[in-house]
Scaffold this motif. Structure first.
Motif, short mmCIF file in Angstrom:
data_model
loop_
_atom_site.label_atom_id
_atom_site.label_comp_id
_atom_site.label_asym_id
_atom_site.label_seq_id
_atom_site.Cartn_x
_atom_site.Cartn_y
_atom_site.Cartn_z
N UNK A 139 0.83 -1.21 0.00
CA UNK A 139 0.00 0.00 0.00
C UNK A 139 0.86 1.26 0.00
N UNK A 140 1.96 1.24 0.75
CA UNK A 140 2.88 2.39 0.75
C UNK A 140 3.47 2.60 -0.64
N UNK A 141 3.90 1.50 -1.26
CA UNK A 141 4.43 1.59 -2.63
C UNK A 141 3.40 2.13 -3.59
N UNK A 142 2.18 1.62 -3.48
CA UNK A 142 1.09 2.09 -4.33
C UNK A 142 0.84 3.58 -4.11
N UNK A 143 0.85 4.00 -2.85
CA UNK A 143 0.66 5.42 -2.54
C UNK A 143 1.75 6.29 -3.13
N UNK A 144 3.00 5.84 -3.04
CA UNK A 144 4.11 6.61 -3.62
C UNK A 144 3.99 6.70 -5.14
N UNK A 145 3.55 5.62 -5.77
CA UNK A 145 3.36 5.66 -7.23
C UNK A 145 2.25 6.64 -7.60
N UNK A 146 1.19 6.68 -6.79
CA UNK A 146 0.11 7.63 -7.07
C UNK A 146 0.55 9.07 -6.83
N UNK A 147 1.44 9.29 -5.86
CA UNK A 147 1.98 10.64 -5.66
C UNK A 147 2.74 11.07 -6.91
N UNK A 148 3.58 10.17 -7.44
CA UNK A 148 4.33 10.49 -8.66
C UNK A 148 3.39 10.74 -9.83
N UNK A 149 2.35 9.92 -9.95
CA UNK A 149 1.36 10.11 -11.00
C UNK A 149 0.65 11.45 -10.84
N UNK A 150 0.34 11.81 -9.60
CA UNK A 150 -0.31 13.10 -9.34
C UNK A 150 0.56 14.27 -9.76
N UNK A 151 1.86 14.19 -9.46
CA UNK A 151 2.77 15.25 -9.90
C UNK A 151 2.85 15.30 -11.43
N UNK A 152 2.80 14.13 -12.06
CA UNK A 152 2.80 14.10 -13.53
C UNK A 152 1.57 14.77 -14.10
N UNK A 153 0.42 14.54 -13.49
CA UNK A 153 -0.82 15.17 -13.96
C UNK A 153 -0.76 16.68 -13.75
N UNK A 154 -0.25 17.11 -12.60
CA UNK A 154 -0.15 18.55 -12.33
C UNK A 154 0.77 19.22 -13.36
N UNK A 155 1.81 18.53 -13.78
CA UNK A 155 2.72 19.09 -14.78
C UNK A 155 2.04 19.29 -16.14
N UNK A 156 0.92 18.60 -16.36
CA UNK A 156 0.20 18.73 -17.63
C UNK A 156 -0.64 20.01 -17.69
#
Length: 172
Positions: free
Chosen positions: A26-43
């Motif tokens: 779950x921690x790994x999944x959360x960290x991946x979603x944080x990275x994905x969130x930053x990627x979306x914000x960069x768009x």
């Protein structure tokens, strides 16, 4: 009375490897979603269609293909407001995963109940998605979630049973 106390103490000090593994996932999944969130914000405020075309060419995919044209049509519907909402949803999911994961890794009962509630609440949607468009990946993910749910319910039942005799012995 001494045996009930030692049993409870042994239960408290014995680490549940599966809870820790689920928590780490779950921690790994959360960290991946944080990275994905930053990627979306960069768009935000970027030409996503142009980015998509450049990515297609870099991956040697024909930019005039039917698939790329469908993606371009869908991308044109994304407004900055929609991108912000998508980003907020992704960060919310990341936060929940991190809270669940840290709580499970620390073997907190509240985290187990939270994970039970969240996992159970998404199962109907997962089954709907399998029925809508069947893939073995969806079946595998759903099966893993069902196994996690069964395991966490089992752990909670064991805890309740271990807690129950301690209260009846103290009251007697």
């Amino acid at each position: 009375m001494a045996t009930a106390d030692t049993q409870q103490s042994a239960l408290r000090h014995r680490h549940d490897r599966w809870l820790i593994i689920i928590g780490a996932f779950k921690i790994l999944e959360g960290l991946l979603f944080v990275l994905l969130g930053f990627g979306v914000v960069r768009l935000l405020h970027r030409d996503i269609g142009d980015l998509l075309l450049r990515a297609a060419m870099a991956l040697r995919i024909d930019p005039e293909s039917h698939f790329i044209n469908i993606l371009l049509d869908k991308v044109q519907l994304l407004t900055p407001h929609k991108i912000r909402l998508i980003g907020a949803g992704i960060f919310l999911k990341a936060g929940l995963d991190l809270v669940e994961g840290i709580g499970l890794a620390m073997e907190k009962t509240w985290a187990e109940w939270l994970t039970i509630a969240l996992t159970a609440s998404f199962l109907p949607w997962e089954v709907f998605e399998i029925l809508r468009h069947f893939t073995w990946v969806k079946v595998g993910v759903t099966l893993i979630n069902v196994l996690v749910l069964i395991y966490l319910v089992w752990v909670q039942r064991l805890r309740l049973r271990a807690h129950q005799p301690a209260h009846t012995n103290k009251n007697s």
